[in-house]
Structures are given as C-alpha cells and as structure tokens.
Scaffold this active site. Structure first.
Site, PDB file in Angstrom:
ATOM      1  N   LYS A   1       0.809  -1.216   0.000  1.00 40.11           N
ATOM      2  CA  LYS A   1       0.000   0.000   0.000  1.00 40.11           C
ATOM      3  C   LYS A   1       0.844   1.268   0.000  1.00 40.11           C
ATOM      4  CE  LYS A   1      -4.156  -1.963   2.105  1.00 40.11           C
ATOM      5  NZ  LYS A   1      -5.143  -1.883   3.202  1.00 40.11           N
TER       6      LYS A   1
ATOM      7  N   LYS B   1      -7.456  -9.264  -7.529  1.00 41.76           N
ATOM      8  CA  LYS B   1      -8.644  -9.350  -6.689  1.00 41.76           C
ATOM      9  C   LYS B   1      -9.639  -8.255  -7.059  1.00 41.76           C
ATOM     10  CE  LYS B   1      -9.960  -9.649  -1.804  1.00 41.76           C
ATOM     11  NZ  LYS B   1      -9.478  -9.571  -0.409  1.00 41.76           N
TER      12      LYS B   1
ATOM     13  N   LYS C   1     -12.720  -2.299  -4.771  1.00 43.25           N
ATOM     14  CA  LYS C   1     -13.410  -1.024  -4.937  1.00 43.25           C
ATOM     15  C   LYS C   1     -12.445   0.089  -5.295  1.00 43.25           C
ATOM     16  CE  LYS C   1     -13.615  -0.827   0.129  1.00 43.25           C
ATOM     17  NZ  LYS C   1     -14.528  -0.856   1.275  1.00 43.25           N
TER      18      LYS C   1
END
Length: 348
Positions: A126, A210, A213
């Site tokens: 991230k 994956k 959103k």
C-alpha cells in the site's frame, strides 16, 4: 520482558466469538458479498455469536473526505442488514463509537515489536515507493486490527488470504501479552475462518487481480448498488479467452478469468465449481454468460433493493449502529478494565 511471543499462553477457556469488519471506504461489490457478507450471515444463522463492525478507524489510515465518511459508514451497515444480518442476533457497530478499540491498540503498540510490523506485506504494497509519506496509522494498522479482535476475545475471524498475516500478528500479540504478564489464557489465539462461498473473487477484467473497490475501472467489479442492466452488461463484457467452457477434470491454472466466473456462479448458486463445470462443459461463453448474469441479478436484486430502502432512512441505520455500539462497549470496556489491572495501571 521477552522480545518474542510465547506459545505457552494458548489455554484460553471462554465462549466462542466471531469478529470481523469492513472498511468504510467506498462502495461494496460482489467480492465483499460472497467473501464476507454472505459468510457472516451463514455464521449468524448457524448460531455463532458475531461482532461485526464498520472499520472507520481503519479507513482513515488513508485520506477520507469528512463530508462522506459517516455516509460511507451507514452504507456498509446497510449492506450488512440487506445481506441478512439481524441486529438482534449479531452486534453491528461503528468501530470509532467504541473508544476501547483505540485504548487497547495503544497498549498493544507497546507489546508488538517493530520487526513484526516490518514484515507486514500489506504495508509494503500500500505504501509502495512512498513509505515515508504514509501515515503512521497505515503502518500500525495491524496492531489496531489485533485490538479489534482481542477486545472481544474473539476465537475465530473470517478472513481472506490477504489478511492471514495480520491474524498471525494478532496471535503473536496475544501470546506475548499472556506470557509477558504471566496471565496464561487471558487472550485467545484466534483461528482463521477461510472457508466461505467464495473467499477470493477476482476482477472481471483481470482474473489474476482481486476484485476491488479501488480499481479505477468500474467494469472490473459488480457493485451492490448496480441495477440489473448494469450487472448483465458487466458480465457480458467480462474478460474470458478464445476457448470454450472447460471439461470436468480440465486444469484451469492458465485460465484465471474462466476460473473466476465459474467460482462466482458456484458461490451464487450454492453449488460446487465441479458441478457447474459438468453442467456447462464444452459450451461457448455465449451460453454461459447470460445464465450467470441472470443468476447474479436474481441473487443481488433483493440486497440492492433493501440497501436502497435503508439508505433512504438513515435514522433506522443509526438506531442499529447506536444499539450495537452500546452492546459492543459493554464487552469491550470490561476487557480493557481487565487489561489495565493486568498491566498495573493506577485505578484511583
């Protein structure tokens, strides 16, 4: 105080409890429904005591618009309720409404070791090349996650593959706390619940990624708020390959998009993937995709309709969240009081 977790502190004897949460950061999609919401409902219906929160503290580890955060929290709660969770049987609450989450997280920050956090792969993914610009909260996110779980002395945690490392950290923190303070079995060492209708749903545009959103392509996912036409269109345009539907026993290792669509069909229809393969073996995608679209619309339409109804009545959602927060705090505050006594804090 030792630098490693002690495996000797695992003799927990307490009630079975299940805990999980979903971040309040954007619209939910089919992957959330099959990988989490449907699984939560199944566990509830099996009689498991479930604590299910909206992870708004976790959400702010990256920037969230303050004008939208409360609405995002209500939307996640609406999805919980629309998926079949019953607030009379499951405790549904916003993470930030129970102050004990933050309080226990600080104590665990003093138990966890830097080396443990340095090994967390999600932070590396991230933060990317901008580690120094990332928030401290993003780095210590797994410690807060451990507090979320152990605050309720949860014995099981529904989790995907991407969160298993964080659960291992939770177990390490629990074992180290139990060992350092000589309180064997104080905290349980929670076990992962990885089985579910579809623990890992992939993107409709890339079967190796994956469903997310945060993906910039809306076509990569089916949102729980999509209407029937949008769902059908996304499935019709979903990526496949030049072949036909596989035969029974055929390897799908080099056909990730096909494997993903079969997994979705199996999960929505409560069947095994092998059973679905046997039904559609040798057929073209022109025969399979319309049936998958019909199944997805049939499965999600009631959820979407109920979510829209609930979102039009925020007061109803707020009542559920307030009641859930009060019930959660009763358990959480008792745990923190015990922890403070164990640690040796002044009681006054």
């Amino acid at each position: 105080m030792s630098e490693t977790a002690s495996p000797s502190a695992s003799a927990y004897v307490g009630p079975r409890r299940i805990l999980s949460g979903i971040q309040a950061s954007g619209a939910l999609h089919l992957g959330n429904y099959l990988g989490a919401l449907k699984r939560f409902t199944q566990l509830q219906d099996q009689g498991a005591p479930c604590f299910l929160f909206v992870a708004d503290l976790h959400a702010i580890t990256v920037w969230q618009d303050p004008k939208l955060l409360a609405a995002q929290t209500r939307e996640i709660a609406a999805a919980y309720l629309a998926s079949g969770l019953d607030p009379a049987r499951s405790v549904i609450f916003p993470q930030s409404a129970v102050r004990a989450h933050s309080e226990l997280a600080w104590i665990f920050n003093c138990v966890a070791r830097l080396g443990w956090l340095d090994r967390m792969t999600q932070f590396k993914e991230k933060s990317g090349k901008h580690k120094e610009r990332s928030s401290v909260g993003l780095y210590t996110y797994p410690v807060l996650q451990a507090a979320d779980i152990l605050l309720y002395k949860a014995t099981e945690v529904p989790t995907g593959e991407d969160q298993k490392q964080h659960l291992e950290l939770t177990r390490d923190i629990a074992a180290k706390f139990n060992g350092d303070f000589e309180v064997p079995g104080f905290f349980p060492l929670p076990e992962p619940l990885t089985q579910g209708p579809a623990p890992r749903v992939m993107s409709l545009r890339d079967g190796t990624a994956k469903m997310s959103k945060s993906d910039p392509s809306d076509a990569s996912r089916i949102n729980l708020t999509d209407d029937a036409d949008v769902i059908a269109g996304k499935i019709r345009k979903s990526k496949t390959d030049m072949g036909v539907m596989p035969e029974p026993g055929e390897s799908l290792d080099d056909r990730p998009e096909v494997r993903n669509l079969l997994t979705i069909y199996a999960a929505l229809s409560n069947r095994s993937r092998d059973d679905v393969i046997a039904e559609f073996a040798g057929q073209g995608f022109g025969a399979f995709k319309p049936k998958l679209a019909d199944l997805a619309v049939e499965s999600l339409a009631p959820v979407t309709a109920e979510m829209r109804r609930l979102m039009a009545d925020p007061a109803e959602i707020d009542r559920v969240l307030k009641d859930g927060a009060e019930r959660a705090a009763t358990v959480a505050d008792a745990t923190v009081a015990e922890v403070k006594e164990v640690v040796g804090f002044w009681k006054g």
